[in-house]
Design an enzyme around this catalytic site. Structure first.
Site, PDB file in Angstrom:
ATOM      1  N   ASP A 133       0.857  -1.180   0.000  1.00  0.00           N
ATOM      2  CA  ASP A 133       0.000   0.000   0.000  1.00  0.00           C
ATOM      3  C   ASP A 133       0.898   1.236   0.000  1.00  0.00           C
ATOM      4  OD1 ASP A 133       1.014  -0.045   2.604  1.00  0.00           O
ATOM      5  OD2 ASP A 133      -0.791  -1.055   3.351  1.00  0.00           O
ATOM      6  N   ASP A 183       1.819   5.012   1.610  1.00  0.00           N
ATOM      7  CA  ASP A 183       1.654   5.970   2.695  1.00  0.00           C
ATOM      8  C   ASP A 183       2.248   7.295   2.260  1.00  0.00           C
ATOM      9  OD1 ASP A 183       0.612   3.942   4.301  1.00  0.00           O
ATOM     10  OD2 ASP A 183       2.608   3.354   4.987  1.00  0.00           O
ATOM     11  N   ASP A 221      12.080   3.603  11.886  1.00  0.00           N
ATOM     12  CA  ASP A 221      12.919   2.543  12.440  1.00  0.00           C
ATOM     13  C   ASP A 221      14.221   2.295  11.649  1.00  0.00           C
ATOM     14  OD1 ASP A 221      11.300   1.520  10.432  1.00  0.00           O
ATOM     15  OD2 ASP A 221      10.392  -0.044  11.659  1.00  0.00           O
TER      16      ASP A 221
HETATM   17  P1  ATP Z   1       4.908  -3.161   5.309  1.00  0.00           P
HETATM   18  O1  ATP Z   1       3.668  -2.297   5.299  1.00  0.00           O
HETATM   19  O2  ATP Z   1       5.346  -3.664   3.983  1.00  0.00           O
HETATM   20  O3  ATP Z   1       4.882  -4.204   6.346  1.00  0.00           O
HETATM   21  P2  ATP Z   1       6.136  -0.706   6.144  1.00  0.00           P
HETATM   22  O4  ATP Z   1       7.570  -0.294   6.183  1.00  0.00           O
HETATM   23  O5  ATP Z   1       5.218   0.101   5.291  1.00  0.00           O
HETATM   24  O6  ATP Z   1       6.125  -2.227   5.737  1.00  0.00           O
HETATM   25  P3  ATP Z   1       4.392  -0.089   8.313  1.00  0.00           P
HETATM   26  O7  ATP Z   1       4.169  -0.838   9.568  1.00  0.00           O
HETATM   27  O8  ATP Z   1       3.279   0.048   7.341  1.00  0.00           O
HETATM   28  O9  ATP Z   1       5.652  -0.747   7.627  1.00  0.00           O
HETATM   29  O10 ATP Z   1       4.930   1.351   8.728  1.00  0.00           O
HETATM   30  C1  ATP Z   1       5.133   2.407   7.804  1.00  0.00           C
HETATM   31  C2  ATP Z   1       6.404   3.178   8.159  1.00  0.00           C
HETATM   32  O11 ATP Z   1       6.278   3.750   9.458  1.00  0.00           O
HETATM   33  C3  ATP Z   1       7.673   2.333   8.222  1.00  0.00           C
HETATM   34  O12 ATP Z   1       8.272   2.205   6.960  1.00  0.00           O
HETATM   35  C4  ATP Z   1       8.529   3.099   9.190  1.00  0.00           C
HETATM   36  O13 ATP Z   1       9.159   4.169   8.548  1.00  0.00           O
HETATM   37  C5  ATP Z   1       7.510   3.672  10.166  1.00  0.00           C
HETATM   38  N1  ATP Z   1       7.304   2.787  11.334  1.00  0.00           N
HETATM   39  C6  ATP Z   1       6.353   1.847  11.499  1.00  0.00           C
HETATM   40  N2  ATP Z   1       6.434   1.240  12.684  1.00  0.00           N
HETATM   41  C7  ATP Z   1       7.475   1.816  13.324  1.00  0.00           C
HETATM   42  C8  ATP Z   1       8.071   1.639  14.607  1.00  0.00           C
HETATM   43  N3  ATP Z   1       7.626   0.706  15.459  1.00  0.00           N
HETATM   44  N4  ATP Z   1       9.111   2.435  14.921  1.00  0.00           N
HETATM   45  C9  ATP Z   1       9.581   3.371  14.062  1.00  0.00           C
HETATM   46  N5  ATP Z   1       9.063   3.562  12.847  1.00  0.00           N
HETATM   47  C10 ATP Z   1       8.026   2.816  12.462  1.00  0.00           C
HETATM   48 MG    MG Z   2       3.019  -0.114   5.143  1.00  0.00          MG
END
Ligand code: ATP
Ligand code: MG
Length: 434
Positions: free
Chosen positions: A72, A74, A150
């Site tokens: 998705d 963001d 992160d």
């Molecule tokens: P996916 O959705 O493919 O699992 P993602 O990287 O998009 O991976 P999300 O959980 O959707 O992960 O989070 C979006 C973004 O928010 C991450 O890429 C990161 O930059 C930030 N993020 C999410 N969770 C955390 C956390 N626990 N600590 C710090 N940053 C975070």
């Molecule tokens: Mg995501």
């Protein structure tokens, strides 16, 4: 040698603590604005035209840069949630603690987040006695927003209008080196949010990256911090892990990092079942394959596989003690769910699906009369059949039965009639013995 290694680690830590912007132009990142969904592009442009900063951020940029399809999109922006609401008509605010805006296009929702502030001793930040952040809701600059993400590869901002990537923590270099690096001091970041340890495992398995030495080092010693994370959050994260398309790899890495024992009951269940091990391994492989083929996967089905062997053991025990087959199965299901409820956080909403899948299993052994036809008509037949195939693959059920059902579905009515197994005579009562 050790001194130089430590220096290197320290240097890396220093490098990661302070944001230093590199603008990566189109010719070096190779991303195309066409790869961004129409909705995310529109939202970004609308915000930029309104005078705000707005970028595609996080997982989508990372996945596109490694050639994977994003789940998705963001968007991160300098606009506050109210300002986003004013510019984007079809949108709604969600979340109370830290407000996020969902921008809605006809078949897509894009999450829009306002840049978040730096981690500091601030009235808007609270931690528990273990250093875990329990409140964290200040708006900030893009540099601060990048610093509180992160991993370096998760802190890349893509501007689809200028077609450039903003990289504050050398995320692009880490991506090329296939390395997962925590931003800032890893131990401190894990203390603030222990779930980041699980995220480190999930991303390294999913992307096939090595964890950077300093990112990996503190995990084993800090694993216990997971005990203080609310159960529902852990459950969500484990579910993401199981549905990542790389569940088997994730489980292997959790084990290698010392991240499972007594911390994650759901995983203890997976790893500590000698009898069900083959079944569960096959179930996870099957889940991984389905996800890579973009077929739907239901969490209820997955949990049904995780709990099947405990159900089976109890069922067999009850039958051996003289209970009748079906009532014994229903008691075993209820007891297993009850016993697990105290340990795991599998929400009750999955109970119905699990019970249906389990209770249909004995019916695959009845292949005479009208019974197979009725089973075929059952709304849950497909899931129950897939489940039965896993049982056969793991050697629990005769392959002859699973093959029979595979054929039975494929042939026409007449052939089905011919396939039926002769009715077993009801056993005569032997009470005539004198
Ligand atoms: P996916 O959705 O493919 O699992 P993602 O990287 O998009 O991976 P999300 O959980 O959707 O992960 O989070 C979006 C973004 O928010 C991450 O890429 C990161 O930059 C930030 N993020 C999410 N969770 C955390 C956390 N626990 N600590 C710090 N940053 C975070
Ligand atoms: Mg995501």
């Amino acid at each position: 040698m050790i001194a130089s290694f430590i220096k290197k680690v320290l240097r890396r830590g220093a490098r990661n603590a302070v944001p230093r912007l590199r603008i990566v132009p189109a010719e070096s990142h190779g991303l195309s604005p066409d790869a961004i969904s129409a909705c995310a592009t529109r939202v970004t442009k609308t915000l930029q035209n309104g005078g705000f900063k707005a970028y595609i951020v996080g997982g989508a940029v990372r996945d596109l840069l490694v050639g994977k399809e994003p789940k998705d999109f963001d968007v991160a922006t300098s606009a506050t949630p109210d300002q986003v609401r004013q510019l984007i008509r079809r949108s709604r605010v969600i979340g109370r603690r830290f407000q996020i805006v969902h921008a809605i296009c006809h078949d897509e929702v894009v999450e829009v987040t306002t840049f978040r502030g730096a981690n500091s001793e601030d009235a808007n930040q609270q931690t528990d006695e273990h250093g875990r952040l329990t409140r964290d809701n200040v708006f900030g600059t893009i540099e601060e927003d990048a610093a509180r993400r992160d991993f370096t590869v998760n802190a890349l901002y893509y501007d689809p209008v200028r077609n450039e990537v903003l990289d504050y923590f050398d995320g692009v270099a880490d991506l090329r080196a296939r390395r997962l690096t925590m931003i800032g001091d890893p131990a401190q970041r894990y203390r603030e949010d222990p779930v980041r340890m699980l995220r480190a495992v999930r991303f390294s398995a999913k992307l096939g990256f090595e964890m950077d030495t300093a990112t990996r080092a503190p995990i084993r010693d800090m694993a216990d911090l997971l005990l203080h994370v609310p159960e529902s959050r852990l459950f969500d994260e484990i579910l993401k892990l199981l549905l990542s398309g790389h569940a088997n790899a994730c489980i292997g890495r959790l084990r290698a990092e010392g991240l499972h024992h007594d911390l994650l009951p759901l995983l203890d269940l997976i790893l500590d079942q000698p009898q069900g091990e083959r079944f569960i391994r096959q179930s996870l492989e099957n889940t991984d394959r389905r996800i890579l083929e973009e077929k739907p996967v239901s969490p209820g089905f997955l949990f049904a596989t995780l709990l099947w062997h405990p159900v089976l053991d109890d069922w067999k025990r009850r039958q051996a003690a003289g209970e009748r087959s079906m009532p014994a199965l229903f008691t075993a299901m209820a007891e297993t769910l009850e016993a697990q409820r105290r340990k795991l956080a599998i929400p009750r909403r999955y109970d119905a699906v699990m019970k249906e899948i389990w209770s249909l299993q004995p019916r695959f052994e009845q292949r005479s009369g009208q019974r197979p036809f009725r089973l075929l008509e059952h709304p849950r037949f497909r899931a129950a059949y897939d489940f039965m195939l896993l049982r056969a693959d793991s050697g629990e059920l005769a392959e002859e039965i699973s093959d029979w059902w595979t054929d039975f579905q494929q042939v026409g009515q007449e052939e089905r009639e011919a396939m039926l197994v002769a009715e077993e005579r009801p056993r005569r009562s032997r009470r005539r013995r004198r």
